[in-house]
Design an enzyme around this catalytic site. Structure first.
Site, mmCIF file in Angstrom:
data_model
loop_
_atom_site.group_PDB
_atom_site.id
_atom_site.type_symbol
_atom_site.label_atom_id
_atom_site.label_comp_id
_atom_site.label_asym_id
_atom_site.label_seq_id
_atom_site.Cartn_x
_atom_site.Cartn_y
_atom_site.Cartn_z
ATOM 1 N N ARG A 150 69.872 31.742 175.936
ATOM 2 C CA ARG A 150 69.559 31.493 177.343
ATOM 3 C C ARG A 150 70.545 32.203 178.287
ATOM 4 N NH1 ARG A 150 65.317 28.322 177.216
ATOM 5 N NH2 ARG A 150 65.037 26.871 175.484
ATOM 6 N N HIS B 15 66.119 35.958 165.996
ATOM 7 C CA HIS B 15 65.231 35.870 167.161
ATOM 8 C C HIS B 15 66.000 36.303 168.399
ATOM 9 C CE1 HIS B 15 62.189 34.502 169.926
ATOM 10 N NE2 HIS B 15 61.472 33.934 168.981
ATOM 11 N N TYR C 124 65.215 34.224 174.811
ATOM 12 C CA TYR C 124 63.987 33.799 175.483
ATOM 13 C C TYR C 124 63.850 34.404 176.880
ATOM 14 C CZ TYR C 124 63.455 30.163 171.881
ATOM 15 O OH TYR C 124 63.297 29.490 170.702
ATOM 16 N N HIS D 104 59.156 37.675 171.212
ATOM 17 C CA HIS D 104 57.873 37.439 171.874
ATOM 18 C C HIS D 104 57.542 38.684 172.686
ATOM 19 C CE1 HIS D 104 58.780 32.812 171.821
ATOM 20 N NE2 HIS D 104 58.640 33.337 170.620
ATOM 21 N N GLU E 87 56.157 38.578 167.463
ATOM 22 C CA GLU E 87 55.630 37.248 167.134
ATOM 23 C C GLU E 87 54.345 36.985 167.918
ATOM 24 O OE1 GLU E 87 56.894 32.530 167.518
ATOM 25 O OE2 GLU E 87 58.440 34.091 167.579
ATOM 26 N N ASP F 202 53.134 32.804 163.611
ATOM 27 C CA ASP F 202 53.531 31.408 163.771
ATOM 28 C C ASP F 202 52.278 30.557 163.575
ATOM 29 O OD1 ASP F 202 53.775 28.862 165.345
ATOM 30 O OD2 ASP F 202 55.784 29.625 165.755
ATOM 31 N N HIS G 296 51.202 28.683 166.788
ATOM 32 C CA HIS G 296 50.687 29.625 167.780
ATOM 33 C C HIS G 296 49.315 30.163 167.363
ATOM 34 C CE1 HIS G 296 55.089 30.703 169.080
ATOM 35 N NE2 HIS G 296 54.780 29.434 169.287
ATOM 36 N N HIS H 185 56.525 31.777 160.913
ATOM 37 C CA HIS H 185 57.080 30.514 161.363
ATOM 38 C C HIS H 185 56.124 29.417 160.904
ATOM 39 C CE1 HIS H 185 59.403 32.631 164.846
ATOM 40 N NE2 HIS H 185 60.038 32.719 163.685
ATOM 41 N N ASP I 1 51.801 25.505 173.605
ATOM 42 C CA ASP I 1 52.807 25.696 172.555
ATOM 43 C C ASP I 1 53.645 24.428 172.376
ATOM 44 O OD1 ASP I 1 54.583 26.663 170.727
ATOM 45 O OD2 ASP I 1 55.511 28.146 172.040
ATOM 46 N N HIS J 122 55.191 22.454 169.008
ATOM 47 C CA HIS J 122 55.323 22.337 167.560
ATOM 48 C C HIS J 122 55.419 20.873 167.141
ATOM 49 C CE1 HIS J 122 57.225 26.636 167.248
ATOM 50 N NE2 HIS J 122 56.104 26.611 167.937
ATOM 51 N N GLU K 58 60.266 25.965 162.291
ATOM 52 C CA GLU K 58 60.735 25.713 163.650
ATOM 53 C C GLU K 58 60.226 24.339 164.087
ATOM 54 O OE1 GLU K 58 61.024 30.024 165.846
ATOM 55 O OE2 GLU K 58 59.100 29.004 165.855
#
Length: 296
Positions: free
Chosen positions: A38, A70, A73, A110, A161, A195, A198, A232, A245, A247, A277
């Site tokens: 972040r 990864h 974000y 992403h 992804e 994923d 997803h 994922h 989204d 999970h 995840e």
């Protein structure tokens, strides 16, 4: 053993802690952030951290090809504003370099978002949305080409992804992934991570043997299984096609254990990182064991 299952483990305190956290849950693969996900900028990796990472990785027995880092974000490789797009591209190249320094061979990301707001009542809504999506996909592909050019001395693969399709996020259709790959000049440097959550909320059913096969056949036909470089493994709180989204822990969502049985017995998923995840990390060791128990 041809399946390599793990989880996205914490790298808190330094990336060298990630292999130790993977070992603690019985993982044979793992994902991590190589910096705070972040924040835009991180200090360079120190030699002692890199050496400790390699030592801990060797102790874990986990191979670099079974690690799926990864990126941040914050990065949007399809951003419509030039300054913010350049900031994302610079940050992405830095992420690739961090992977190279750690001896890792892939980076999961992403694809990006077009951020276009079109009123649903606009009579040309569909046409304008398609135009925005196609332009954004081209910008994403251009971002990847620039990143590959900037890291010519690297073998780190750029692993796209698939997304849930929330908001203006692209990559939720297999056709989006194929469009990006088609425009990447050096296809040896590009791959895909699927994923399960997803995929499902984007409208691809995975719950029965028939629908699972239809979905994977579509992926093979549109994208190509040769590009599959990670998965994922997540259950889904929302329903099929919801494009939301969220999970869930395995067996606690809309997918059932048959989905994960199909994956664990599908040779297309051999020798790639299969990374949890799911939302309750206290269950990861149990979920990893349960997945291996599905192998027939």
């Amino acid at each position: 053993m041809t399946k390599f299952v793990g989880a996205h483990v914490s790298a808190s305190g330094g990336v060298d802690n990630a292999p130790l956290n993977a070992m603690a849950i019985g993982a044979k693969a793992f994902a991590l952030f190589t910096k705070n996900q972040r924040q835009w900028v991180a200090k360079p990796l120190e030699i002692k951290t890199i050496d400790a990472f390699h030592a801990n990785l060797e102790a874990s027995g986990i191979l670099p090809k079974h690690i799926l880092p990864h990126d941040s974000y914050l990065i949007n490789l399809g951003h419509p504003e030039a300054e913010k797009l350049e900031k994302s591209r610079t940050a992405f190249i830095d992420e690739l370099e961090r992977c190279r320094i750690l001896g890792l061979d892939r980076l999961n990301f992403h694809p990006g978002s077009h951020l276009t707001k079109i009123p649903k009542k606009d009579p040309e809504y569909d046409e304008k949305l398609l135009e925005a999506e196609l332009h954004c996909l081209d910008v994403i592909a251009d971002s990847l080409n620039r990143a590959i050019e900037a890291t010519k001395d690297s073998n780190v693969k750029l692993v796209i992804e698939n997304t849930a399709g929330q908001g203006s996020n692209l990559g939720y259709r297999f056709e989006h992934l194929a469009h990006i790959i088609d425009k990447v000049e050096d296809k040896s440097r590009v791959g895909v991570c699927l994923d399960t959550c997803h995929t499902f909320v984007a409208g691809y059913d995975l719950r029965t043997r028939e629908t699972y096969q239809e979905t994977m056949d579509a992926f093979e036909r549109i994208v190509g299984s040769k590009y599959l470089m990670g998965m994922h493994i997540n259950d889904s709180k929302p329903k099929l096609g919801s494009r939301v989204d969220r999970h869930a822990s395995l067996g606690q969502g809309e997918l059932d254990w048959d989905t994960f049985r199909f994956i664990m017995n599908d040779p297309r998923m051999d020798d790639i990182p299969l990374v949890l995840e799911t939302i309750d990390e206290s269950l990861w060791a149990q979920e990893i064991s349960a997945l291996y128990a599905l192998i027939e």
